[in-house]
Design a protein around this motif. Structure first.
Motif, PDB file in Angstrom:
ATOM      1  N   ASP A  47     -42.499 -62.158  29.877  1.00  0.00           N
ATOM      2  CA  ASP A  47     -43.793 -62.250  29.056  1.00  0.00           C
ATOM      3  C   ASP A  47     -43.632 -61.622  27.608  1.00  0.00           C
ATOM      4  OD1 ASP A  47     -45.897 -63.360  28.447  1.00  0.00           O
ATOM      5  OD2 ASP A  47     -47.149 -61.905  29.839  1.00  0.00           O
ATOM      6  N   PHE A  48     -44.322 -62.071  26.568  1.00  0.00           N
ATOM      7  CA  PHE A  48     -44.173 -61.242  25.516  1.00  0.00           C
ATOM      8  C   PHE A  48     -45.421 -61.762  24.523  1.00  0.00           C
ATOM      9  CE2 PHE A  48     -41.567 -65.194  24.882  1.00  0.00           C
ATOM     10  CZ  PHE A  48     -41.885 -65.480  23.572  1.00  0.00           C
ATOM     11  N   THR A  49     -45.823 -60.978  23.648  1.00  0.00           N
ATOM     12  CA  THR A  49     -46.548 -61.119  22.474  1.00  0.00           C
ATOM     13  C   THR A  49     -45.914 -60.859  21.256  1.00  0.00           C
ATOM     14  OG1 THR A  49     -48.626 -60.403  23.849  1.00  0.00           O
ATOM     15  CG2 THR A  49     -48.755 -60.418  21.096  1.00  0.00           C
ATOM     16  N   ILE A  50     -46.338 -61.785  20.284  1.00  0.00           N
ATOM     17  CA  ILE A  50     -45.378 -61.670  18.922  1.00  0.00           C
ATOM     18  C   ILE A  50     -46.282 -61.107  17.933  1.00  0.00           C
ATOM     19  CG2 ILE A  50     -44.848 -63.028  16.925  1.00  0.00           C
ATOM     20  CD1 ILE A  50     -43.957 -65.499  19.086  1.00  0.00           C
ATOM     21  N   ALA A  51     -45.600 -60.098  17.133  1.00  0.00           N
ATOM     22  CA  ALA A  51     -46.378 -59.540  16.250  1.00  0.00           C
ATOM     23  C   ALA A  51     -45.527 -59.635  14.863  1.00  0.00           C
ATOM     24  CB  ALA A  51     -46.407 -57.803  16.356  1.00  0.00           C
ATOM     25  N   HIS A  52     -46.486 -60.018  13.835  1.00  0.00           N
ATOM     26  CA  HIS A  52     -45.873 -60.446  12.481  1.00  0.00           C
ATOM     27  C   HIS A  52     -46.491 -59.706  11.561  1.00  0.00           C
ATOM     28  CE1 HIS A  52     -44.092 -62.719   9.444  1.00  0.00           C
ATOM     29  NE2 HIS A  52     -45.254 -63.140   8.710  1.00  0.00           N
ATOM     30  N   CYS A  53     -45.815 -59.048  10.502  1.00  0.00           N
ATOM     31  CA  CYS A  53     -46.273 -58.294   9.437  1.00  0.00           C
ATOM     32  C   CYS A  53     -46.129 -59.201   7.864  1.00  0.00           C
ATOM     33  CB  CYS A  53     -45.506 -57.083   9.167  1.00  0.00           C
ATOM     34  SG  CYS A  53     -45.507 -55.861  10.742  1.00  0.00           S
ATOM     35  N   ASN A  54     -47.475 -59.275   7.542  1.00  0.00           N
ATOM     36  CA  ASN A  54     -47.408 -59.993   6.086  1.00  0.00           C
ATOM     37  C   ASN A  54     -47.504 -59.042   5.235  1.00  0.00           C
ATOM     38  OD1 ASN A  54     -47.836 -61.271   3.649  1.00  0.00           O
ATOM     39  ND2 ASN A  54     -48.809 -63.003   4.707  1.00  0.00           N
ATOM     40  N   PHE A  55     -46.378 -58.632   4.434  1.00  0.00           N
ATOM     41  CA  PHE A  55     -46.529 -57.478   3.399  1.00  0.00           C
ATOM     42  C   PHE A  55     -46.764 -57.840   2.093  1.00  0.00           C
ATOM     43  CE2 PHE A  55     -43.224 -55.901   6.694  1.00  0.00           C
ATOM     44  CZ  PHE A  55     -43.855 -55.075   7.120  1.00  0.00           C
ATOM     45  N   HIS A  56     -47.005 -59.193   1.821  1.00  0.00           N
ATOM     46  CA  HIS A  56     -47.510 -59.579   0.551  1.00  0.00           C
ATOM     47  C   HIS A  56     -46.479 -59.343  -0.655  1.00  0.00           C
ATOM     48  CE1 HIS A  56     -50.996 -61.572   1.800  1.00  0.00           C
ATOM     49  NE2 HIS A  56     -51.322 -60.693   2.647  1.00  0.00           N
ATOM     50  N   LEU A  57     -45.454 -59.067  -0.368  1.00  0.00           N
ATOM     51  CA  LEU A  57     -44.239 -58.902  -1.483  1.00  0.00           C
ATOM     52  C   LEU A  57     -43.437 -60.014  -2.259  1.00  0.00           C
ATOM     53  CD1 LEU A  57     -42.699 -55.523   0.519  1.00  0.00           C
ATOM     54  CD2 LEU A  57     -44.206 -55.568  -1.586  1.00  0.00           C
ATOM     55  N   ARG A  58     -43.632 -60.935  -1.547  1.00  0.00           N
ATOM     56  CA  ARG A  58     -42.679 -62.069  -2.058  1.00  0.00           C
ATOM     57  C   ARG A  58     -43.547 -63.430  -2.279  1.00  0.00           C
ATOM     58  NH1 ARG A  58     -39.960 -63.894   2.206  1.00  0.00           N
ATOM     59  NH2 ARG A  58     -40.857 -62.301   3.574  1.00  0.00           N
ATOM     60  N   GLY A  59     -44.816 -63.010  -2.738  1.00  0.00           N
ATOM     61  CA  GLY A  59     -45.897 -64.218  -3.184  1.00  0.00           C
ATOM     62  C   GLY A  59     -46.085 -65.180  -1.946  1.00  0.00           C
ATOM     63  N   GLY A  60     -45.599 -66.395  -2.373  1.00  0.00           N
ATOM     64  CA  GLY A  60     -46.030 -67.694  -1.418  1.00  0.00           C
ATOM     65  C   GLY A  60     -45.075 -67.558  -0.193  1.00  0.00           C
ATOM     66  N   GLU A  61     -43.827 -66.883  -0.422  1.00  0.00           N
ATOM     67  CA  GLU A  61     -42.742 -66.835   0.565  1.00  0.00           C
ATOM     68  C   GLU A  61     -43.455 -66.049   1.632  1.00  0.00           C
ATOM     69  OE1 GLU A  61     -38.665 -64.834   0.713  1.00  0.00           O
ATOM     70  OE2 GLU A  61     -38.592 -66.579  -0.573  1.00  0.00           O
ATOM     71  N   SER A  62     -44.102 -65.052   1.556  1.00  0.00           N
ATOM     72  CA  SER A  62     -44.685 -64.275   2.717  1.00  0.00           C
ATOM     73  C   SER A  62     -45.700 -64.992   3.297  1.00  0.00           C
ATOM     74  CB  SER A  62     -45.328 -63.042   2.058  1.00  0.00           C
ATOM     75  OG  SER A  62     -44.504 -61.914   1.357  1.00  0.00           O
ATOM     76  N   ASP A  63     -46.478 -65.730   2.678  1.00  0.00           N
ATOM     77  CA  ASP A  63     -47.509 -66.673   3.568  1.00  0.00           C
ATOM     78  C   ASP A  63     -46.772 -67.879   4.199  1.00  0.00           C
ATOM     79  OD1 ASP A  63     -49.499 -65.163   2.634  1.00  0.00           O
ATOM     80  OD2 ASP A  63     -49.568 -66.305   0.638  1.00  0.00           O
ATOM     81  N   ARG A  64     -45.477 -68.278   3.753  1.00  0.00           N
ATOM     82  CA  ARG A  64     -44.736 -69.403   4.499  1.00  0.00           C
ATOM     83  C   ARG A  64     -44.118 -68.771   5.597  1.00  0.00           C
ATOM     84  NH1 ARG A  64     -38.950 -69.647   2.723  1.00  0.00           N
ATOM     85  NH2 ARG A  64     -38.890 -67.840   3.810  1.00  0.00           N
ATOM     86  N   ASP A  65     -43.612 -67.390   5.492  1.00  0.00           N
ATOM     87  CA  ASP A  65     -43.162 -66.675   6.693  1.00  0.00           C
ATOM     88  C   ASP A  65     -44.263 -66.638   7.975  1.00  0.00           C
ATOM     89  OD1 ASP A  65     -40.963 -66.708   5.366  1.00  0.00           O
ATOM     90  OD2 ASP A  65     -40.816 -64.687   5.063  1.00  0.00           O
ATOM     91  N   GLU A  66     -45.293 -66.181   7.511  1.00  0.00           N
ATOM     92  CA  GLU A  66     -46.332 -65.981   8.561  1.00  0.00           C
ATOM     93  C   GLU A  66     -46.768 -67.374   9.165  1.00  0.00           C
ATOM     94  OE1 GLU A  66     -51.351 -65.314   8.521  1.00  0.00           O
ATOM     95  OE2 GLU A  66     -50.050 -64.238   6.768  1.00  0.00           O
ATOM     96  N   GLN A  67     -46.962 -68.425   8.424  1.00  0.00           N
ATOM     97  CA  GLN A  67     -47.247 -69.799   8.945  1.00  0.00           C
ATOM     98  C   GLN A  67     -46.327 -70.230  10.019  1.00  0.00           C
ATOM     99  OE1 GLN A  67     -50.368 -70.992   9.016  1.00  0.00           O
ATOM    100  NE2 GLN A  67     -50.913 -69.018   7.598  1.00  0.00           N
ATOM    101  N   PHE A  68     -44.991 -69.756   9.672  1.00  0.00           N
ATOM    102  CA  PHE A  68     -43.689 -70.198  10.389  1.00  0.00           C
ATOM    103  C   PHE A  68     -43.895 -69.488  11.752  1.00  0.00           C
ATOM    104  CE2 PHE A  68     -39.452 -69.697  11.839  1.00  0.00           C
ATOM    105  CZ  PHE A  68     -39.086 -70.753  11.927  1.00  0.00           C
ATOM    106  N   VAL A  69     -44.262 -68.210  11.679  1.00  0.00           N
ATOM    107  CA  VAL A  69     -44.299 -67.462  13.053  1.00  0.00           C
ATOM    108  C   VAL A  69     -45.323 -67.873  13.813  1.00  0.00           C
ATOM    109  CG1 VAL A  69     -44.348 -65.154  13.801  1.00  0.00           C
ATOM    110  CG2 VAL A  69     -42.953 -65.587  11.845  1.00  0.00           C
ATOM    111  N   ARG A  70     -46.517 -68.170  13.187  1.00  0.00           N
ATOM    112  CA  ARG A  70     -47.590 -68.537  14.025  1.00  0.00           C
ATOM    113  C   ARG A  70     -47.170 -70.054  14.514  1.00  0.00           C
ATOM    114  NH1 ARG A  70     -52.683 -66.528  13.093  1.00  0.00           N
ATOM    115  NH2 ARG A  70     -52.873 -65.045  11.372  1.00  0.00           N
ATOM    116  N   ALA A  71     -46.278 -70.805  14.001  1.00  0.00           N
ATOM    117  CA  ALA A  71     -45.861 -71.919  14.745  1.00  0.00           C
ATOM    118  C   ALA A  71     -45.023 -71.753  15.843  1.00  0.00           C
ATOM    119  CB  ALA A  71     -45.202 -72.796  13.854  1.00  0.00           C
ATOM    120  N   ILE A  72     -44.294 -70.717  15.643  1.00  0.00           N
ATOM    121  CA  ILE A  72     -43.392 -70.095  16.676  1.00  0.00           C
ATOM    122  C   ILE A  72     -44.197 -69.683  17.857  1.00  0.00           C
ATOM    123  CG2 ILE A  72     -41.780 -68.610  17.619  1.00  0.00           C
ATOM    124  CD1 ILE A  72     -40.525 -68.166  14.781  1.00  0.00           C
ATOM    125  N   ALA A  73     -45.305 -69.157  17.711  1.00  0.00           N
ATOM    126  CA  ALA A  73     -46.119 -68.598  18.820  1.00  0.00           C
ATOM    127  C   ALA A  73     -46.844 -69.900  19.619  1.00  0.00           C
ATOM    128  CB  ALA A  73     -47.370 -67.731  18.133  1.00  0.00           C
TER     129      ALA A  73
END
Length: 235
Positions: A47-73
């Motif tokens: 069993d697991f919980t996912i933790a994702h950090c959005n560091f806002h260092l790569r503009g739209g790419e950071s937000d893209r990564d967050e949405q991708f990880v939300r889709a994994i969850a």
């Protein structure tokens, strides 16, 4: 098969019964390493919980990564915790580089979660372990960085597989194996553009130094991994 080896490696640290009753906090960026980690942990019935950090260092790419990880969850039907950081501001205030700032921020947050101090709108059980996707090549790079920094033998053991509630179960696996698993399982992942630049020491070692060493010594990777074991025993 990687899944079998993964289960065996985990069992070398924890009894199977304990693992199956535990809750892991997976640090997931969306890159191939953490995506493979998610899939292995899921298929190992942990069993697991996912933790994702959005560091806002790569503009739209950071937000893209967050949405991708939300889709994994959603894919694995697991809860997800997301934290947004003003990393650039923190780095300036602390007078440190952005890499160090991101590391400090994420581990502060992870430890808050492990200590039950992080308030989430989702009800979830406090995790027993923080689990990261560090692999064998990360270990080699850490060894070389510490060697050139002159840390002595204490820095030559590389990355500890288990330390202070942080577990790194992918250390026995090389990057190529993880990529092969992702291809075999048809796993999608995102690419972090900052990994392509050589301005960071770790990337320079990965892209420039290791290819030269492997040309001179074809078994350099395996030899360095064996040396990590020897240095650990010697220490």
């Amino acid at each position: 098969m990687i899944l079998v080896r993964f289960k065996q490696h985990v069992a070398s640290f924890f009894p199977v019964e304990t693992v199956l009753k535990s809750k892991w906090l997976l640090a997931v960026s969306g890159g191939v390493d953490s995506v493979v980690l998610c899939d292995l942990v899921f298929n190992a019935d942990i069993d697991f919980t996912i933790a994702h950090c959005n560091f806002h260092l790569r503009g739209g790419e950071s937000d893209r990564d967050e949405q991708f990880v939300r889709a994994i969850a959603l894919k694995y039907q697991k809860p997800i915790l997301v934290k947004h950081f003003d990393t650039a501001f923190y780095a300036t205030a602390q007078k440190i580089n952005t890499q160090m700032a991101a590391r400090q921020l994420r581990y502060q947050w992870f430890h808050e979660i492990l200590n039950g101090k992080y308030n989430s709108e989702e009800a979830y059980r406090t995790p027993d372990l923080l689990v990261t996707a560090h692999h064998a090549n990360d270990n080699i790079e850490t060894l070389l960085m510490n060697f050139f920094k002159g840390t002595g033998i204490s820095g030559l053991h590389g990355i500890f597989p288990l330390q202070n509630k942080i577990f790194r179960p992918l250390l026995p696996f090389k990057k190529d194996e993880l990529l092969g698993y992702a291809k075999q399982q048809a796993l999608d992942f995102v690419e972090d553009s900052s990994n392509l630049t050589d301005k960071y020491s770790r990337n320079y070692i990965r892209h420039q130094l290791m290819p030269v060493l492997e040309k001179l010594y074809p078994t350099a990777e395996d030899n360095l991994l064996m040396n990590i074991e020897r240095f650990t025993e010697a220490e």
